[in-house]
Design a protein around this motif. Structure first.
Motif: not given
Length: 469
Positions: A123-132, A142-146, A178-180, A188-189
């Motif tokens: 996703f280009p929307e997640f082309d950032n530090a967290i998305g990587k 359910h450990t993504s932090g989303i 992100p939550a973490f 849970y997400s």
């Protein structure tokens, strides 16, 4: 009498071989030689929940890998007096997730993706530090932090569901703080599983509904199953209901299921879920490597995994998945060592606590145990009072003399949250306050009351000032 619910312990379940059932009708293959006395006991248990107005829906039970009991209770449509039957298809909400996780792992087995792939890869929307940093493994576990969708601005506004496209929803999720850090905790997400469905579409170049039909539903003969893709109803239609607090039910409105996607949009029957259940014992869907992954108790994908202590001498390995969406409520429990299964599908909003309680009451019969006597179960007693419109008076009678009733903090809390989600905030806050009075040393009881007081549905309750100040 104060009771506690079963405590969960982690375990590693053993996978055994199983012959997949392909009969056109599960009911036709029920072993008639299995104990009729056990069936009678099970029916008595279910009937008590039905007569208490706590359960309507369909039940399917397998014993030692063979269908054993199947029956429908209540109405698919109360206005038309149309009854449920064993072929009724329900929206199963988050019980969709273990099926989605299975599909993702099947694609991993096929080399179409890896669990180390990140959101930035798709996703280009997640082309950032967290998305990587957020991997497919994080999404599955359910450990993504989303965060969950409840924090999304406008989520509870019907216009949000009518006007938000799937692509716009991806952009909204990408903007959530992100939550973490990914992989550092559990949260849970539903949006995480929505993104998994979009990844499936990108790697297969097909819609999620098409891929899951070709990969799972068709091979397993799950002919009554599908994916709701918008604001629509399903066929055969099962209407969802919640309590109205005046002795009747309130019809639930449809939502845009495209915004739930892989996380909650599947509709199916108990028979079709049983076909999926049995296939997980074979190699029809997953490699041994990925079966170990999906059922890893320390890092499970969409399953709750633990031990149920029926007695000091008997602890049983279980794998549970459940779902809840307005009035739709579902639970599938696999007792893996003996290959017993219990599948519950409901359209009147039975809570998680009562689904689990009903499941384990039935399971006690399968394990030749004496199930608890629920004649004076306080939770069932209170639910029944909703239909005589005297909930507050009933709660007062419990307060005056609780010695005649079985009172479980966890079961009552589950009911209290269900009342809140049914927009019965006054009854919910009253019940949370009762739980605090019954369990004054419980930090959980106090935390639940505060959580309810801060919920947006509680703000206009008549008893808000009394219970929440």
């Amino acid at each position: 009498m104060k009771l506690s619910v079963i405590t969960w312990l982690l375990f590693i379940g053993s996978m055994t071989s199983f012959t997949f059932a392909t009969a056109s009708s599960i009911e036709d293959s029920v072993d008639k030689k299995l104990n009729d006395e056990d069936k009678t006991k099970i029916e008595q248990i279910i009937n008590h929940y039905v007569s208490s107005r706590a359960f309507e829906g369909t039940v399917l039970i397998a014993k030692s890998g063979k269908p054993f009991f199947q029956k429908a209770y209540g109405f698919a449509d109360r206005k038309e007096s149309r009854p449920l039957d064993n072929n009724s298809a329900f929206q199963i909400a988050s019980l969709s997730k273990p099926i989605a996780a299975t599909l993702v792992l099947m694609l991993e087995d096929q080399g179409k993706l890896t669990l180390e792939d990140t959101l930035a890869d798709y996703f280009p929307e997640f082309d950032n530090a967290i998305g990587k940093q957020i991997t497919i493994d994080n999404l599955l576990s359910h450990t993504s932090g989303i965060p969950n969708h409840f924090v999304i601005d406008g989520w509870f506004n019907p216009d949000f569901h009518r006007n938000t496209s799937e692509q716009e929803f991806v952009k909204i999720i990408a903007k959530l703080p992100p939550a973490f850090p990914p992989g550092s905790a559990y949260l849970y997400s539903n949006p995480a599983y929505f993104l998994l469905g979009k990844i499936v579409e990108l790697v297969t170049e097909e819609t999620y509904a098409t891929t899951i039909k070709k990969s799972i539903f068709d091979p397993l003969n799950m002919k009554q199953s599908g994916v709701a893709t918008g604001i629509e109803t399903i066929v055969p239609y099962v209407q969802a209901y919640q309590w109205d607090g005046q002795g009747a039910y309130r019809t639930q409105t449809t939502k845009n299921m495209a915004l739930f996607g892989a996380g909650a949009a599947i509709y199916t029957t108990a028979e079709d879920l049983y076909r999926f259940d049995t296939a997980l014992y074979s190699d029809k869907l997953l490699s041994d490597k990925n079966k170990k992954r999906i059922f890893n108790p320390k890092h499970a994908y969409a399953w709750q995994i633990g031990l149920v202590p029926f007695s000091p001498e008997l602890q049983v390995s279980v794998q549970i998945a459940d779902g809840k969406f307005d009035g739709y409520s579902s639970m599938m429990t696999r007792f893996v060592d003996e290959q017993h299964s219990i599948i519950l599908l409901s359209n009147i909003g039975i809570s998680y606590g009562l689904k689990q309680q009903l499941t384990f009451d039935i399971a006690a019969i399968l394990y030749n145990q004496v199930p608890p006597n629920r004649k004076n179960d306080a939770t069932l007693y209170l639910i029944k009072s909703l239909f005589s419109a005297n909930f507050s008076q009933t709660l007062q009678s419990l307060t005056a003399d609780n010695t005649q009733f079985q009172i479980s903090e966890e079961s009552l809390a589950s009911l209290a949250f269900e009342l809140l989600w049914s927009s019965l905030a006054d009854q919910s806050l009253q019940l949370f306050a009762f739980i605090v009075s019954e369990f004054p040393n419980s930090s959980t009881a106090n935390q639940n009351l505060q959580k309810a007081c801060h919920h947006h549905l509680a703000k206009g309750a008549k008893s808000f000032a009394e219970q929440c100040t």
